[in-house]
Scaffold this active site. Structure first.
Site, PDB file in Angstrom:
ATOM      1  N   ARG A  42       0.859  -1.177   0.000  1.00 15.53           N
ATOM      2  CA  ARG A  42       0.000   0.000   0.000  1.00 15.53           C
ATOM      3  C   ARG A  42       0.901   1.233   0.000  1.00 15.53           C
ATOM      4  O   ARG A  42       2.081   1.156   0.318  1.00 15.53           O
ATOM      5  CB  ARG A  42      -0.889   0.013   1.236  1.00 15.53           C
ATOM      6  CG  ARG A  42      -1.874  -1.159   1.305  1.00 15.53           C
ATOM      7  CD  ARG A  42      -2.896  -0.909   2.401  1.00 15.53           C
ATOM      8  NE  ARG A  42      -3.728  -2.072   2.628  1.00 15.53           N
ATOM      9  CZ  ARG A  42      -4.780  -2.412   1.892  1.00 15.53           C
ATOM     10  NH1 ARG A  42      -5.106  -1.652   0.854  1.00 15.53           N
ATOM     11  NH2 ARG A  42      -5.502  -3.472   2.167  1.00 15.53           N
ATOM     12  N   SER A  50       3.526   7.775  -1.204  1.00 10.55           N
ATOM     13  CA  SER A  50       2.999   8.110  -2.525  1.00 10.55           C
ATOM     14  C   SER A  50       1.475   8.161  -2.484  1.00 10.55           C
ATOM     15  O   SER A  50       0.852   7.698  -1.525  1.00 10.55           O
ATOM     16  CB  SER A  50       3.464   7.066  -3.545  1.00 10.55           C
ATOM     17  OG  SER A  50       2.945   5.789  -3.205  1.00 10.55           O
ATOM     18  N   ASP A 110      16.989   5.657   3.035  1.00  9.62           N
ATOM     19  CA  ASP A 110      16.678   4.353   2.430  1.00  9.62           C
ATOM     20  C   ASP A 110      17.981   3.743   1.923  1.00  9.62           C
ATOM     21  O   ASP A 110      18.256   3.755   0.722  1.00  9.62           O
ATOM     22  CB  ASP A 110      15.684   4.541   1.290  1.00  9.62           C
ATOM     23  CG  ASP A 110      15.100   3.233   0.781  1.00  9.62           C
ATOM     24  OD1 ASP A 110      15.383   2.184   1.400  1.00  9.62           O
ATOM     25  OD2 ASP A 110      14.372   3.253  -0.221  1.00  9.62           O
TER      26      ASP A 110
END
Length: 512
Positions: free
Chosen positions: A206, A210, A267
């Site tokens: 999900r 974004s 990240d």
């Protein structure tokens, strides 16, 4: 120390927290932020192993907890399954786990052994490590990186932290590193691949940052939340599925790392590689195409950076038994014209029904990636995969496959694009100058869609009427905003007016 349970009716957002009276905390030498292990008790007074680790907060005033009481947050109550009859719980001060030494080692830039990595991952899943300790480790990886051996070890450790499916020797998949709005290609690729007789059990996420994840868009058409057993039943009757990864116990350690990375807004690429490959291994994937969008706003702002990542990803994938082809794709503007769960589902369905309506960017990117998989499977000669994927689309086979997939996952297979609810509040944004669109700002597109209500509201989003290279006249509608409420629409319009989405080049080439 045995203390009386007091439910606080508070949630921490995933962190195990208890509140102790300061006098009780002093008795076990606990301070704010101390680590304790908590046990539920049987009726005979024995402890129910293994208990859970929690963080201590102190009540320094009256009214929160009294001496002899322990206030428990919802997370603690749920994980210990504390009912009304569970009056007392046992608390012990806990020391740092052995893996903490390995975390300190990585912070100093040293290479970790297989056992040290396994210890970190196991302690992460068992919640013996605190979030701040994992955050320190992730920061260390961001600074110092991981060797290829360490990435492989993390991949296997992540994989074995959850369920692993064995679906046979020929399991196919695609993945995208993200960063470009409207990237609904999975809804096109999966039915193409399944139409060619290949097994593609696609697990998707999900949206987190974004406007829409694949699972959000697919959920407009059918259910995506299934247990491991339900997925196996679906795959017995169909060669495809689009499932929400969060409903499965698929590499849960990777999810814990990712959640902390989001809060840090970093990240690290080595952890990203291990996480992606662990998710694929947990679904038994053997052959993979990797979509790597490159451009401003993505993880790979230049082609060279994307190419370097692709080469490393392929090498690691091969070492863990996955054959991979990476495609560097353009992220200069959204894929297709729709951004938002329902709008993206509608656009994908339109293309499946009639590929001639486009949009060309969605058609081309989907068939590029599907074609690569078809070539790897031996279904098409090298260089002919895109053509074969396009033929499958034009024949209507992919649409028929999607209808069957929707039916199998509990949706209405004959749903049409016009049946999908969007809005209902809509604003048409007009061009205030004329010219040729030279740039579309993906970051602003994402922000407007989220302000309008995405992804919580599936009917919210954006339709982009004109894209790069289009000539626009003064007063033309260039973008539509959809929102579930008038107030959300007004906020999205306000943001649009102060954050230009489009840059225009003059139609005049030169004045002489």
């Amino acid at each position: 120390m045995q203390l009386r349970k007091k439910k606080l009716g508070l949630a921490s957002g995933g962190i195990n927290i208890i509140i102790l009276d300061d006098e009780d905390a002093f008795k076990i030498n606990a301070k704010p932020g101390s680590r304790v292990r908590i046990f539920k008790k049987n009726l005979d007074g024995t402890l129910i192993e293994p208990g859970i680790i929690a963080i201590v907060d102190l009540a320094t005033g009256s009214g929160i907890v009294e001496p002899g009481e322990v206030g428990v947050y919802d997370e603690v109550k749920d994980k210990l399954a504390l009912g009304e009859d569970d009056k007392n719980i046992e608390i012990f001060l806990s020391s740092k786990p052995k893996s903490y030494a390995a975390i300190r080692k990585k912070i100093k830039g040293k290479e970790l052994s297989t056992q040290e990595i396994l210890g970190i991952v196991n302690d992460c899943v068992d919640e013996r490590l605190l979030g701040i300790e994992l955050a320190s480790f992730i920061t260390g990886v961001e600074i110092h990186g991981l060797t290829e051996n360490e990435i492989v070890d993390f991949t296997y450790a992540f994989t074995h932290s959850g369920d692993i499916l064995d679906l046979g020797p020929n399991v196919y998949d695609k993945h995208s590193t993200g960063g470009v709005p409207g990237n609904k290609i999975t809804l096109i690729i999966v039915p193409i691949i399944a139409s060619a007789g290949l097994l593609i059990p696609k697990t998707s996420t999900r949206a987190i940052t974004s406007p829409s994840g694949t699972a959000d868009s697919m959920e407009v058409l059918a259910s995506v939340s299934f247990t491991k057993e339900e997925i196996l039943n679906i795959l017995e009757s169909k060669k495809a599925g689009i499932f929400w990864a969060g409903a499965m116990k698929s590499a849960p350690a990777a999810d814990i790392f990712i959640k902390i990375e989001k809060s840090l807004n970093i990240d690290p690429l080595p952890i990203m590689i291990a996480s992606i490959l662990a998710k694929k291994l947990s679904m038994g994937v053997k052959i993979l195409t990797m979509d790597i969008p490159v451009g401003p706003g993505t993880k790979f702002p230049t082609v060279e950076i994307g190419r370097k990542f692709a080469r490393q990803f392929k090498e690691i994938a091969a070492r863990v038994g996955i054959e991979c082809t990476c495609l560097l794709t353009s992220a200069s503007q959204p894929i297709g014209h729709a951004v938002g769960p329902a709008l993206e589902a509608r656009e994908a369905l339109r293309l499946l029904i009639d590929p001639s309506v486009g949009p060309s960017s969605l058609l081309n990117k989907s068939t590029d990636l599907a074609g690569a998989l078809l070539e790897m499977a031996g279904k098409a000669p090298e260089g002919k995969g895109k053509e074969y994927a396009t033929d499958i689309l034009k024949s209507g086979k992919a649409y028929d496959e999607m209808k069957q997939l929707i039916r199998t996952q509990g949706g209405f297979p004959d749903i049409l694009p016009e049946d999908i609810t969007v809005g209902p509040y809509i604003a048409e944004m007009k061009a205030d100058i004329q010219g040729i669109i030279s740039e579309v700002n993906n970051r602003h597109i994402n922000s407007i869609a989220k302000i309008a209500g995405c992804p919580a509201s599936k009917s919210a989003g954006i339709e982009i009427e004109h894209k790069i290279g289009h000539k626009v006249q003064l007063g033309d509608t260039i973008l539509k905003i959809y929102a579930p409420t008038d107030s959300q629409l007004k906020k999205a319009v306000e943001y649009y007016n102060s954050h230009p989405v489009f840059n225009f080049a003059s139609m005049t080439i030169e004045k002489i």
